[in-house]
Write an enzyme that holds these catalytic residues in place. Structure first.
Site, PDB file in Angstrom:
ATOM      1  CD  GLU A   1       4.843  -2.651   0.974  1.00  0.00           C
ATOM      2  OE1 GLU A   1       4.691  -1.600   0.331  1.00  0.00           O
ATOM      3  OE2 GLU A   1       4.944  -3.762   0.416  1.00  0.00           O
TER       4      GLU A   1
ATOM      5  CE1 TYR B   1       0.660  -0.914  -2.043  1.00  0.00           C
ATOM      6  CE2 TYR B   1       2.022   0.068  -0.310  1.00  0.00           C
ATOM      7  CZ  TYR B   1       1.869  -0.821  -1.367  1.00  0.00           C
ATOM      8  OH  TYR B   1       2.890  -1.640  -1.724  1.00  0.00           O
TER       9      TYR B   1
ATOM     10  CG  ASP C   1       0.761   0.603  -6.189  1.00  0.00           C
ATOM     11  OD1 ASP C   1      -0.074   0.154  -7.011  1.00  0.00           O
ATOM     12  OD2 ASP C   1       1.973   0.336  -6.254  1.00  0.00           O
TER      13      ASP C   1
END
Length: 363
Positions: free
Chosen positions: A39, A122, A140
């Site tokens: 991520e 996020y 996102d």
DNA sequence: AACACGGGGAC
DNA sequence: GTCCCAGTGTT
């Protein structure tokens, strides 16, 4: 409205189960360390661009502990070329914190995850849902685009009001029984069907419920308010050689681009400088730096240019020779040319290192 | 709220 | 050229 929402979620999950063929190395992963790593790498970064970095990092640092004890230089060298280098700095800081404070075990609540450096709403939602099955919806670029279009909402996605609106909408759509599948599905849907430009509406399973499609707004949505304007900067790098093939480099520490990366001696201007013959305009700059010691200019490179999102960098590389090293040059390291490969440099500098094309030779 | 932060790929 | 990408931190 709530019926429409249920349709949206159900269509998405059905599609994900049957027709979502997107493959990625971290998909289905349950190890929070690997999810976190992927991520961070993928923040503002395309999957295709981050893929190889993810595999390199995992090989070099199989666990958060390996990352925590690694030499910072080595981590930056692996991150080299990926951009947004604060991500790398925060990655290191968070690895050290998890190793020390959590004994290497990734925290398992949304609030704790969100408190870690480099992790915002996020990424916290992604880790919480993928690793721990917690009911937090990711928001996102894919999600705001999909929701703006499906619900025909012109609220700009890059404003405080917009972020709040799409976050609440996303949370209301989340399937709390399978937040991981839902989050994966909406991002894959945005990335493969509801594309930014030329979305595949003809093949879209959400077509009948999509407001943008029904009203012909697809190309207008989502709305963005802010536009970027580019700044022009000119970087003139002096590769100052002293006997035994040594050169000066330093780490960029200011709050500016490329923080944490290395560079040669920089003379920055806000307009171009034209070098001619053997005359170097910045004699004051170099004279001060080297206390009047005589310099020999050996090469002047062609003009290199790099486009960044918010600025254009142009500049040249000037190779200069000094008879003897300075006793100490503040902030600078004196290293052998063969050691350059151990340090992470911005792409602008690597372009020259890889192909140091001289415009003229001045021996 | 506005701004800064990289590099690459698609059009 | 322009847009935008599995966004976050600082001012």
């Amino acid at each position: 409205m709530s019926e429409k929402k249920a349709d949206f979620t159900q269509n998405l999950l059905n599609w994900n189960k049957g027709k979502n063929h997107r493959k990625m190395p971290w998909k289905g992963e349950k190890d929070p360390y690997k999810i976190w790593l992927s991520e961070i790498i993928l923040q503002q970064t395309r999957v295709e661009q981050g893929w190889a970095y993810y595999e390199k990092f995992l090989e070099a640092f199989p666990t958060v502990h390996h990352l925590a004890i690694a030499a910072e230089q080595k981590v930056f060298k692996l991150w080299e070329g990926l951009g947004y280098y604060n991500r790398c700095r925060n990655l290191i800081a968070t690895a050290k914190r998890i190793d020390a404070e959590y004994n290497g075990q990734f925290p398992n609540t949304y609030e704790e995850i969100l408190s870690l450096k480099g992790i915002g709403p996020y990424t916290a939602a992604a880790i919480a849902s993928f690793a721990f099955g917690l009911p937090h919806a990711v928001v996102d670029g894919n999600v705001t685009r999909v929701l703006s279009r499906y619900f025909g909402n012109p609220t700009p996605i890059d404003t405080t009001a917009g972020k709040k609106l799409y976050t609440e909408l996303a949370d209301s759509l989340l399937d709390k029984e399978q937040p991981d599948s839902y989050n994966q599905a909406i991002m894959d849907f945005g990335a493969t069907i509801c594309l930014p430009r030329n979305p595949l509406c003809d093949d879209c399973m959400q077509q009948t419920g999509c407001q943008a499609w029904q009203k012909g707004w697809t190309t207008q949505l989502p709305v963005k308010e802010k536009s970027i304007q580019k700044k022009q900067r000119w970087f003139y790098y002096f590769i100052v050689e002293v006997p035994d093939d040594k050169v000066y480099i330093r780490q960029r520490t200011k709050k500016d681009i490329w923080e944490g990366l290395f560079e040669f001696i920089l003379w920055e201007t806000d307009e171009p400088v034209y070098f001619n013959d053997n005359h170097l305009p910045p004699s004051d700059f170099l004279g001060q730096l080297f206390d009047g010691q005589a310099l020999t200019v050996r090469y002047i490179s062609r003009v290199y240019r790099q486009e960044l999102s918010h600025q254009t960098i142009q500049g040249q590389f000037l190779t200069v020779r000094l008879k003897k090293p300075l006793p100490s040059l503040k902030d600078y390291l004196l290293i052998h040319r063969d050691q350059l490969g151990e340090y992470a440099f911005p792409r602008f500098i690597n372009a020259w290192l890889l192909d140091p094309t001289p415009a003229q030779s001045l021996f």
